[in-house]
Structures are given as structure tokens and as C-alpha cells.
Design a protein around this motif. Structure first.
Motif, PDB file in Angstrom:
ATOM      1  N   GLU A   1       1.137   9.001  -6.463  1.00 22.21           N
ATOM      2  CA  GLU A   1       1.708  10.726  -6.814  1.00 22.21           C
ATOM      3  C   GLU A   1       2.318  10.421  -7.770  1.00 22.21           C
ATOM      4  O   GLU A   1       2.351  11.557  -8.855  1.00 22.21           O
ATOM      5  CB  GLU A   1       2.716  10.439  -5.441  1.00 22.21           C
ATOM      6  CG  GLU A   1       1.876  10.998  -4.165  1.00 22.21           C
ATOM      7  CD  GLU A   1       2.806  10.932  -2.902  1.00 22.21           C
ATOM      8  OE1 GLU A   1       4.362  10.910  -3.302  1.00 22.21           O
ATOM      9  OE2 GLU A   1       2.404  10.633  -1.939  1.00 22.21           O
TER      10      GLU A   1
ATOM     11  N   LYS B   1       0.958  -1.114  -0.051  1.00 22.48           N
ATOM     12  CA  LYS B   1       0.074  -0.072   0.108  1.00 22.48           C
ATOM     13  C   LYS B   1       0.891   1.184  -0.079  1.00 22.48           C
ATOM     14  O   LYS B   1       0.580   2.258  -0.734  1.00 22.48           O
ATOM     15  CB  LYS B   1      -1.011   0.161   1.331  1.00 22.48           C
ATOM     16  CG  LYS B   1      -2.258  -1.003   1.237  1.00 22.48           C
ATOM     17  CD  LYS B   1      -3.002  -0.742   2.257  1.00 22.48           C
ATOM     18  CE  LYS B   1      -4.058  -1.744   2.302  1.00 22.48           C
ATOM     19  NZ  LYS B   1      -4.971  -1.720   3.317  1.00 22.48           N
TER      20      LYS B   1
ATOM     21  N   ALA C   1       0.795   4.481  -2.915  1.00 20.68           N
ATOM     22  CA  ALA C   1       0.740   5.547  -2.641  1.00 20.68           C
ATOM     23  C   ALA C   1       1.710   6.513  -3.473  1.00 20.68           C
ATOM     24  O   ALA C   1       1.253   7.420  -3.908  1.00 20.68           O
ATOM     25  CB  ALA C   1       0.685   5.974  -0.990  1.00 20.68           C
TER      26      ALA C   1
END
Length: 431
Positions: A421, A413, A417
Motif C-alpha cells: 500500500e 504477510k 500488505a
């Protein structure tokens, strides 16, 4: 092979004589259990071999009891895949579903320096205490087990090769459709229908018509209605068992789908061709020539020829094709020498580089505990790859008995993330 003699000039028992052997006659009396590494690929191969008179069964037991059985019978310093496979066998034999007097187990042997070549002695030792009459069948192409009782002829090899080609195509098409399907279950239905069609073609002995069969698979998945949206793509590389096996990687593909991602899994045929070309490279790099060297060269050229035709068809139907193996070799040369071939060796950084070059910058490098060659070829090349590709986003995940699923998923995870981005930055740059 002559038996050694002791001081009294009496033969010393060969340890291999203590284990039951799978004889040719057992083909008609024994069920053979197969570990579940790739459910679709192995499912097709098992059904094909059944038509040839073999009584195979693909195991699907994947509870914690499997790992516990592995821990009981295999030293925990041994590589994780060996523990998983052994545990799956013993858990199945203890289930009461099988007549253990008429059951055998099968495992592949790579024949290389990896400990995968030594799984059979480990499994035999584990079975000896509770299931002493269960023989272990070896599926290998290096002559490691001369009396395995499972003959490999050219026809069987051809069937297995094309089953892998079709399995790879199904795996890729499914992963390209499943995250975007407008109707839940449409991709699963398409895959089931395609498997049924493939098995029918094998039954009619039409399996060599790979262009027609591949075209049919592509046409069926084209009918799966998909949303026009983009999602984060995540590649999966690493040691062959934990890369593919739902048991070994805690259902990694399912987890990525649940995280609204598109899994991108390299082809199993890449590993087959990797093994073939390594034998050719041995002659070139190490002057290790044998009578089999030209045979491996011919096999590799033919497999690559079929692969290129399938890639061309896939592109024609608007799907992302699997990697051309010659391109993988060129990618490897940018990072590591092709002489590094222990375990999955140079194939791991080659796949990571090829994924980055085709728009899959985010990668899970699945590494089992105790697999030193893969830790070196995998983790050891990550820094170089990140320097080569601006948005290369790689996380190395260890899979072993002490690693919890929660910790593994949390690390993934965090990688996702960063992936989201980077995805936002790329889109802003394109604007």
C-alpha cells in the motif's frame, strides 16, 4: 587459579575439571562440529580452516528434532539461540555419523553481557549425560576460555575477517539478483562459482587482494540477467543468530523470496566492527581503558578502510552497497546512545534507520525469546523510528519454541500488505 579448600583443608574440585578439554593434540584426531548460522560465510571459513589442518564440519541438520533435543537439554527460559545450537549439536551426535570419542563442538563467545557468553557451560552440561567425552571449543577474543585448545593468531584472524567481507558481498549480490533473475537458478550458480573462486584465492594465499577479488564477484553477478522491475524490499535486523540462521528464523530469507520480495540483510562485518568500536567507546564513555583499547581502535580503522573500498567498488558496478559503518553510527546517534551495547544494542536501531534512509522502509525485526537487551533496543525504538521516517514499516517477530511458523509468516504477510500500500502511495506521489 588456586583451588578453594574445605574445613578439612582439602582442595575443593573446580566444576570446570569435570568437563573434557580440547587439547592441541586433538587437532589431528578430532572432528569439530560448527553450528550453521550463516551457511555461505561459515562455509567459506570452515573450508579455509580445513586447509590449515583443522577437521571442521558445518552442520546442516535443521529438522524439528533439533528443537526437541534443545528442549530436552536446555531450560526453556534460556534464550532461543542457545537452545537451537545445543539441539543441533546433540541431534548431530545422535545421528551415528560421527565417532563421538573423536568429535568436538565449537561455539563463539561474544564476551559481553549477553548470555551468549554463557553458552559453553550450558552446552557442556547438556553433553555431560550422553556424550561426556565430547569437548567444547570456544572461539572468542576476550580470553574467556584460557584452555580452549584453539589458538587464534593474527594470520587466522585476517583470514576470517576477509572471509566475512567476501561472504557479506556474496550475500548482498545474491539477494539483489535472485528475485529478478530471468533464468531460474542463475544466481545460485553465480554464488557457487564465486565461492569456488574465493577458496582458490585463499589456497593461493591471495586473499588480501580484496579489490581484485571483490571486482571478480561483482563482474560475475553482473552476468546474471535480471528483469527490469521493482519489488518490495524487506530488511532483516535483530539478534545476530535469528537474523541470519535459517534454523533460527524458519528460513526467513526464502520466505521473503517466495513472497516476491527482495531481502536486504545487513553485513556480518557490521557486528564485528560493532564489537570492536564498543571497546573503544568503553574508554570514552565509561573510562574503561585497557592495553587492548588502542589495538581495537587500529583494527576498527583498518576494517572500516577496507569496507569503504568495497562500497566504492560495489557502487561502480551498479549494485546497492552495504552500509558504511560510520553512517550506521550516525544513524544510531539519532535514536539511542552508543553506550547501549548489551546484545546487539544500538546496532539494531542504527540498521533500521540506515535501511529506511536507503529505500528499505519495510523491516522484520527478528527477536528470540529470552533476549531482553534486544527486545529493548529493538522493539523499544520502533516508535521513535516510525516518527522519524514517514513510511517506516516495522514488524517485530518473536522466534521461540512455542511460536509457530504459520503465525510468524502471517504477521509478516500483514506487514507486506502495508508495504505494498505504501509503495503504491509513493509511486503516485512521484507521478
Amino acid at each position: 587459579m588456586k583451588k578453594e579448600k574445605n574445613k578439612e583443608n582439602k582442595p575443593v574440585a573446580d566444576f570446570r575439571d569435570e568437563y573434557p578439554k580440547f587439547t592441541k593434540e586433538m587437532k589431528h584426531t578430532h572432528k569439530i562440529l560448527v553450528p550453521d548460522m550463516l551457511p555461505v560465510h561459515f562455509g567459506i571459513i570452515v573450508e579455509i580452516l580445513k586447509k590449515d589442518g583443522w577437521n571442521f564440519e558445518l552442520l546442516h541438520n535443521d529438522s524439528r528434532a533439533v528443537i526437541d533435543e534443545g528442549l530436552k537439554h536446555v531450560h526453556n527460559d534460556t534464550c532461543y539461540p542457545a537452545l537451537c545450537v545445543t539441539g543441533q549439536f546433540i541431534d548431530a551426535l545422535k545421528s551415528g555419523k560421527y565417532d563421538v570419542e573423536h568429535t568436538a563442538v565449537m561455539i563463539t563467545q561474544s564476551g559481553g553481557g549477553c548470555r551468549a557468553s554463557n553458552y559453553i557451560p550450558l552446552i557442556r552440561k547438556a553433553l555431560k549425560s550422553e556424550f561426556p567425552h565430547v569437548p567444547v571449543v570456544s572461539l572468542n577474543f576476550a580470553g574467556l576460555e584460557k584452555d580452549s585448545g584453539f589458538p587464534i593468531d593474527l594470520k587466522t584472524l585476517a583470514k576470517m575477517a576477509f572471509a566475512i567481507f567476501y561472504g557479506d558481498t556474496l550475500m548482498s549480490l545474491y539477494n539483489q539478483c535472485k528475485p529478478y533473475e530471468t533464468q531460474a537458478g542463475a544466481s545460485d550458480k553465480a554464488r557457487e562459482e564465486c565461492i569456488k573462486y574465493i577458496l582458490g584465492e585463499f589456497g593461493r594465499k591471495k586473499y588480501l587482494h580484496y579489490k581484485r577479488i571483490t571486482r571478480r564477484l561483482l563482474e560475475r553477478f553482473q552476468k546474471v540477467e535480471r528483469k527490469k522491475e521493482e519489488k518490495v524490499k524487506v530488511g532483516i535486523v535483530g539478534e545476530i543468530y535469528v537474523k541470519y540462521s535459517p534454523l533460527g528464523n524458519n528460513r526467513l530469507e526464502e520466505f521473503l523470496l517466495s513472497e516476491n520480495c527482495e531481502p536486504v540483510v545487513p553485513a556480518l562485518m557490521d557486528f564485528v566492527m560493532y564489537c570492536a568500536v564498543n571497546n573503544v567507546n568503553d574508554a570514552k564513555l565509561y573510562n574503561k581503558k585497557s592495553a587492548a583499547t588502542p589495538v581495537f581502535r587500529i583494527v576498527y580503522k583498518y576494517l572500516h578502510h577496507v569496507q569503504k573500498k568495497i562500497i566504492k567498488l560495489t557502487e561502480k558496478y551498479g549494485f546497492e552497497p552495504l552500509h558504511d559503518f560510520e553512517h550506521l553510527r550516525k544513524c544510531a546517534d539519532k535514536v539511542i546512545n552508543q553506550g547501549v551495547k548489551m546484545g546487539e544494542g544500538w546496532l539494531i536501531p542504527a540498521e533500521m534507520a540506515a535501511l529506511a534512509e536507503t529505500g528499505t522502509d519495510n523491516i522484520v525485526c527478528a527477536q528470540p525469546f529470552g533476549c531482553l537487551p534486544n527486545h529493548i533496543a529493538g522493539k523499544g525504538t520502533i516508535r521513535t523510528l516510525k516518527e522519524m521516517y514517514q513510511y517506516e514499516n516495522i514488524v517485530a517477530i518473536d522466534y521461540d519454541t512455542s511460536a509457530t511458523k504459520v503465525n510468524q509468516e502471517n504477521r509478516i504477510k500483514l506487514m507486506l500488505a502495508t508495504a505494498r500500500e505504501n509503495y503504491g502511495r509513493i509511486k503516485n506521489q512521484e507521478k
